[in-house]
Design a protein around this motif. Structure first.
Motif, PDB file in Angstrom:
ATOM      1  N   TYR A   1       0.904  -1.309  -0.623  1.00 16.45           N
ATOM      2  CA  TYR A   1      -0.352  -0.177   0.261  1.00 16.45           C
ATOM      3  C   TYR A   1       0.768   1.144  -0.075  1.00 16.45           C
ATOM      4  N   ALA A   2       2.041   1.222   0.928  1.00 17.22           N
ATOM      5  CA  ALA A   2       2.802   2.813   1.419  1.00 17.22           C
ATOM      6  C   ALA A   2       3.930   2.901  -0.140  1.00 17.22           C
ATOM      7  N   GLY A   3       4.133   1.461  -1.022  1.00 15.29           N
ATOM      8  CA  GLY A   3       5.333   1.862  -1.798  1.00 15.29           C
ATOM      9  C   GLY A   3       4.233   2.077  -3.500  1.00 15.29           C
ATOM     10  N   GLN A   4       5.451   2.408  -4.462  1.00 16.58           N
ATOM     11  CA  GLN A   4       4.848   2.633  -5.900  1.00 16.58           C
ATOM     12  C   GLN A   4       4.423   1.825  -6.668  1.00 16.58           C
ATOM     13  N   LEU A   5       3.842   2.076  -7.216  1.00 15.74           N
ATOM     14  CA  LEU A   5       2.779   0.347  -7.954  1.00 15.74           C
ATOM     15  C   LEU A   5       4.218   0.338  -9.516  1.00 15.74           C
ATOM     16  N   GLN A   6       4.961  -0.363  -9.578  1.00 19.52           N
ATOM     17  CA  GLN A   6       6.014  -0.188 -11.597  1.00 19.52           C
ATOM     18  C   GLN A   6       5.033  -1.647 -12.108  1.00 19.52           C
ATOM     19  N   LEU A   7       4.007  -2.308 -12.618  1.00 22.99           N
ATOM     20  CA  LEU A   7       3.359  -3.081 -13.567  1.00 22.99           C
ATOM     21  C   LEU A   7       4.401  -3.226 -14.538  1.00 22.99           C
ATOM     22  N   GLN A   8       4.762  -4.911 -14.762  1.00 21.44           N
ATOM     23  CA  GLN A   8       5.009  -5.481 -15.986  1.00 21.44           C
ATOM     24  C   GLN A   8       4.171  -6.364 -16.032  1.00 21.44           C
ATOM     25  N   CYS A   9       3.450  -5.323 -17.131  1.00 14.67           N
ATOM     26  CA  CYS A   9       2.538  -6.220 -17.764  1.00 14.67           C
ATOM     27  C   CYS A   9       2.484  -7.064 -18.664  1.00 14.67           C
ATOM     28  N   SER A  10       2.254  -8.680 -19.320  1.00 12.65           N
ATOM     29  CA  SER A  10       2.449  -8.678 -19.798  1.00 12.65           C
ATOM     30  C   SER A  10       1.066 -10.128 -20.579  1.00 12.65           C
ATOM     31  N   LEU A  11       0.175 -10.405 -21.040  1.00  9.89           N
ATOM     32  CA  LEU A  11      -0.762 -11.403 -21.671  1.00  9.89           C
ATOM     33  C   LEU A  11      -0.776 -12.531 -21.015  1.00  9.89           C
TER      34      LEU A  11
ATOM     35  N   ASP B   1     -15.751 -21.084 -12.389  1.00 14.04           N
ATOM     36  CA  ASP B   1     -16.189 -20.249 -14.358  1.00 14.04           C
ATOM     37  C   ASP B   1     -15.408 -19.482 -15.262  1.00 14.04           C
ATOM     38  N   VAL B   2     -14.680 -19.918 -15.625  1.00 11.83           N
ATOM     39  CA  VAL B   2     -13.819 -18.657 -16.779  1.00 11.83           C
ATOM     40  C   VAL B   2     -13.404 -19.563 -18.021  1.00 11.83           C
ATOM     41  N   PRO B   3     -13.838 -18.633 -19.021  1.00 13.27           N
ATOM     42  CA  PRO B   3     -13.312 -19.597 -20.290  1.00 13.27           C
ATOM     43  C   PRO B   3     -11.807 -19.750 -20.469  1.00 13.27           C
ATOM     44  N   ASP B   4     -11.125 -20.980 -21.060  1.00 17.70           N
ATOM     45  CA  ASP B   4     -10.196 -21.450 -20.853  1.00 17.70           C
ATOM     46  C   ASP B   4      -9.007 -19.921 -21.644  1.00 17.70           C
ATOM     47  N   GLU B   5      -9.752 -19.717 -22.309  1.00 17.62           N
ATOM     48  CA  GLU B   5      -9.274 -18.890 -24.134  1.00 17.62           C
ATOM     49  C   GLU B   5      -9.053 -17.644 -23.369  1.00 17.62           C
ATOM     50  N   LEU B   6      -9.547 -17.128 -21.957  1.00 16.62           N
ATOM     51  CA  LEU B   6      -9.165 -15.722 -21.336  1.00 16.62           C
ATOM     52  C   LEU B   6      -8.062 -15.229 -21.318  1.00 16.62           C
ATOM     53  N   LEU B   7      -7.608 -14.369 -21.873  1.00 19.11           N
ATOM     54  CA  LEU B   7      -6.313 -13.652 -21.637  1.00 19.11           C
ATOM     55  C   LEU B   7      -6.429 -12.556 -21.412  1.00 19.11           C
ATOM     56  N   LEU B   8      -5.646 -11.282 -20.053  1.00 16.91           N
ATOM     57  CA  LEU B   8      -5.841 -10.129 -20.161  1.00 16.91           C
ATOM     58  C   LEU B   8      -4.594  -9.194 -20.432  1.00 16.91           C
ATOM     59  N   TRP B   9      -4.162  -8.141 -20.164  1.00 15.42           N
ATOM     60  CA  TRP B   9      -3.263  -7.548 -20.458  1.00 15.42           C
ATOM     61  C   TRP B   9      -2.346  -6.773 -18.851  1.00 15.42           C
ATOM     62  N   ALA B  10      -1.770  -7.523 -18.275  1.00 14.14           N
ATOM     63  CA  ALA B  10      -1.568  -7.063 -16.693  1.00 14.14           C
ATOM     64  C   ALA B  10      -0.362  -7.437 -16.512  1.00 14.14           C
ATOM     65  N   ASP B  11       0.087  -7.369 -14.636  1.00 15.06           N
ATOM     66  CA  ASP B  11       0.722  -7.468 -14.445  1.00 15.06           C
ATOM     67  C   ASP B  11       0.389  -9.118 -13.544  1.00 15.06           C
ATOM     68  N   SER B  12       0.691  -9.822 -14.149  1.00 16.19           N
ATOM     69  CA  SER B  12       0.580 -11.213 -13.428  1.00 16.19           C
ATOM     70  C   SER B  12       0.714 -11.477 -11.928  1.00 16.19           C
ATOM     71  N   TYR B  13       1.957 -10.839 -11.576  1.00 14.22           N
ATOM     72  CA  TYR B  13       1.890 -10.989  -9.774  1.00 14.22           C
ATOM     73  C   TYR B  13       1.112 -10.015  -8.820  1.00 14.22           C
ATOM     74  N   ARG B  14       0.564  -8.526  -9.472  1.00 13.15           N
ATOM     75  CA  ARG B  14      -0.213  -7.630  -8.785  1.00 13.15           C
ATOM     76  C   ARG B  14      -1.741  -8.632  -8.907  1.00 13.15           C
ATOM     77  N   LEU B  15      -1.690  -9.147 -10.294  1.00 18.96           N
ATOM     78  CA  LEU B  15      -3.353  -9.717 -10.235  1.00 18.96           C
ATOM     79  C   LEU B  15      -3.591 -10.774  -9.301  1.00 18.96           C
ATOM     80  N   GLN B  16      -2.198 -11.174  -9.340  1.00 21.43           N
ATOM     81  CA  GLN B  16      -2.626 -12.761  -8.016  1.00 21.43           C
ATOM     82  C   GLN B  16      -3.127 -11.691  -6.318  1.00 21.43           C
ATOM     83  N   GLN B  17      -2.368 -10.473  -6.734  1.00 20.67           N
ATOM     84  CA  GLN B  17      -2.237  -9.815  -5.328  1.00 20.67           C
ATOM     85  C   GLN B  17      -3.851  -9.945  -4.877  1.00 20.67           C
ATOM     86  N   VAL B  18      -4.382  -9.182  -6.413  1.00 16.25           N
ATOM     87  CA  VAL B  18      -5.382  -8.756  -5.977  1.00 16.25           C
ATOM     88  C   VAL B  18      -6.695  -9.931  -5.904  1.00 16.25           C
TER      89      VAL B  18
END
Length: 622
Positions: free
Chosen positions: A465-475, A499-516
């Motif tokens: 929460y206190a640090g700066q977020l630097q995203l490393q985005c990928s599919l 219940d999520v489609p197998d082919e669904l991709l997101l352009w995001a930071d994988s580590y930060r998305l797992q944290q969410v």
């Protein structure tokens, strides 16, 4: 009309104007430190002109004495120039010490000229008696010229070191000085043996006016108003003279022979006197008219200045409303109510309301129809003044609020940096505790390890929460990422559906998305783990412009009181948590240009919706 009479009228006019200006400049000397010296210059010019009048009237001795006092004119002007161009509040010490000596020398030259027969009387063109220099009087003239040159040298120095209005005033003095030198040249014609009539001296009144106006027009605003009125009356005088000339030419043709026989000079004189009388009566008649039309109205510049200074001291709407009502009520001797956008008072018969509209500020007067016109005028003037203060207060409050937010933001940045530093420092003693616990009993070691894991999680949340977020985005393959997160959780009998489609991709930071999703699942498990038939469902919805991911659970609904601050830090804290989980989720989503929201209308007691927008089509607001 003889040339001698014209000369006398010119000298009398110059002397009279000089006396009036000297008195006015002495009054201005209370605010302008250089004006008393200029008043002395004007007074000496009045005496000098009076000396010429005395000589024409055959008071030769008095006239010669006054004319030989000539050096005091440039002496006063030199004194004025030194004060005027001085960049500080006082003249420099060496000049301050020199001035008394110069005044003393001037008086010595004048007295020597008096007792040394420095002036005489002669007949010249148009005059039975006119002043000429003789003997020691030429020293008087030389010394006078020398002082004038010194005064203009001081002005030249001032022109070099100053700028703006001060420099403009100095330029005006030079121009007026050149005009005065041209006019005064004729004064010495008879002394040089030239039998010429001193026509330029007839214009001496203009020299004095040009000089004083050039000096003070940029320094004393009141002189500009005086000059404006003077030009107005001069224009009216010229217009009357032209009309009287036209009337005089037409009187004979209209059969008014008696009036046609009156000399044009007398008609002009009568017209000028009538106009001067009108000018003298203008102020009292105007004041009487105001009292008749606005009975009870007693507005004045000091009163308006008092109102303005008092109202400008207010720093809030309520204080401004109360003070405005008190000031106007005291003036009118009856209660007045003032209402402002964020403040008001108890009602009374007279109301003033200031409103902020799209077009700007405006005021309304209510209940003023039955008051006298004078009171109505005071209410209108006060309301206009109050409106101006409303604009000023609004701007000052906006600036104060912006400054407060800036300081708050700065405080948060400093607090975030401090929190991050403390979190890093805490990990060192925790590692030492962990190593020391390795030799303890198994139950004790397990308990210590659990608490250390909890502390490490709290530190991780604080750093996130206190640090700066630097995203490393990928599919990111969403389903595989969610399966990995689910495998790390301790479900303890809680049913989880994916219940999520197998082919669904997101352009995001994988580590930060797992944290969410880790934070959302931890919250969900914490609230529904201890109830029977606990369920959590992760699903997705793909639209044309966005992807929505849902985290549902059938735990207890979130209390309504907590909803406004749900994503604020330390507000929605659960037992054993850090209070930063949902705040971190929102911060990560905002860094992705996405958003998160809580909903309870999707068939589940608690639902969190993550909305990711298509970056090729731009971000969309929902």
């Amino acid at each position: 009309m003889s040339l001698t009479l014209v000369f006398e009228i010119s000298m009398m006019l110059t002397s009279g104007c000089a006396v009036l200006l000297a008195g006015w400049l002495l009054l201005q000397g209370q605010r302008q430190r250089a004006m008393p010296a200029l008043a002395g210059f004007a007074a000496m010019m009045a005496l000098w002109c009076a000396g010429h009048i005395a000589i024409v009237q055959h008071w030769h001795s008095v006239g010669v004495v006054l004319v030989l006092a000539n050096p005091l004119m440039p002496m006063f002007f030199l004194h004025f120039a030194l004060q005027f161009v001085s960049p500080t509040a006082e003249i420099r010490p060496r000049w301050r010490r020199l001035l008394p000596a110069l005044y003393g020398i001037s008086l010595l030259v004048i007295v020597t000229s008096w007792f040394g027969a420095g002036g005489a009387i002669t007949a010249t063109a148009g005059f039975d008696a006119f002043f000429i220099f003789a003997g020691i009087g030429w020293l008087n003239l030389f010394y006078t010229v020398l002082l004038g040159v010194a005064a203009h040298a001081v002005l030249w120095h001032g022109w070099r070191i100053h700028s703006g209005n001060k420099r403009r005033s100095i330029v005006a003095m030079f121009l007026a000085g050149g005009w005065g030198l041209l006019l005064a040249t004729s004064f010495v014609f008879p002394s040089l043996g030239l039998n010429w009539y001193p026509y330029p001296m007839l214009l001496l009144p203009s020299y004095l006016l040009f000089l004083v106006y050039g000096v003070v027009r940029y320094q004393v605003l009141a002189i500009n108003a005086f000059a404006n009125k003077a030009l107005l009356w001069l224009g009216m005088l010229l217009l009357v003279l032209a009309l009287m000339a036209l009337v005089s030419a037409l009187l004979g043709q209209l059969g008014m022979q008696a009036l046609a026989a009156v000399p044009a000079s007398q008609l002009w004189l009568y017209s000028a006197l009538l106009l001067l009388l009108s000018a003298a009566c203008y102020r009292p008649i105007a004041a009487l008219a105001r009292r008749l039309i606005y009975p009870g109205g007693q507005l004045s510049e000091p009163l308006l200045a008092h109102w303005r200074s008092q109202l400008q001291q207010c720093d809030s709407w309520q204080a401004l409303a109360e003070l405005a009502a008190a000031l106007l009520s005291a003036q009118l001797r009856q209660k007045v109510t003032v209402r402002l956008p964020e403040a008001g008072q108890q009602g009374s018969d007279l109301h003033i309301q200031c409103l902020r509209t799209e077009q700007g500020w405006l005021y309304q007067l209510t209940g003023w129809d039955d008051v006298t016109p004078g009171y109505r005028l005071q209410g209108e003037v006060f309301a206009a003044l109050l409106l101006s203060n409303c604009r000023i207060l609004e701007q000052s409050l906006k600036l104060a609020e912006a400054e407060r937010k800036r300081l708050d933001q700065q405080h948060l940045v400093e607090l975030g940096a401090l929190s991050a530093a403390m979190a890093h420092e805490l990990r060192n003693p925790l590692n030492i505790i962990s190593m020391a616990a390795a030799t303890t009993l198994p139950d004790t070691r397990q308990h210590i390890q659990q608490q250390l894991k909890r502390a490490d999680r709290l530190i991780a949340d604080l750093l996130s929460y206190a640090g700066q977020l630097q995203l490393q985005c990928s599919l990111v393959p969403v389903k595989a990422m969610l399966q990995s997160v689910m495998s790390q959780q301790d479900w303890q009998g809680v049913e989880c559906q994916l219940d999520v489609p197998d082919e669904l991709l997101l352009w995001a930071d994988s580590y930060r998305l797992q944290q969410v999703f880790v934070n959302l699942l931890d919250n969900a498990l914490a609230f529904c783990r201890n109830q029977s038939d606990a369920k959590i469902k992760l699903c997705a919805k793909v639209g044309q412009n966005k992807v929505q991911l849902f985290v549902h659970n059938n735990g207890p609904a979130i209390p309504t009181a907590q909803l406004p601050g749900l994503f604020q830090p330390f507000v929605s804290k659960r037992a054993g948590g850090s209070g930063l989980g949902l705040a971190i989720v929102r911060r990560i989503m905002q860094a992705h240009g996405a958003k998160v929201q809580h909903r309870s209308d999707l068939g589940w007691p608690v639902s969190f919706v993550l909305q990711f927008f298509n970056q090729q089509q731009g971000t969309e607001n929902e």
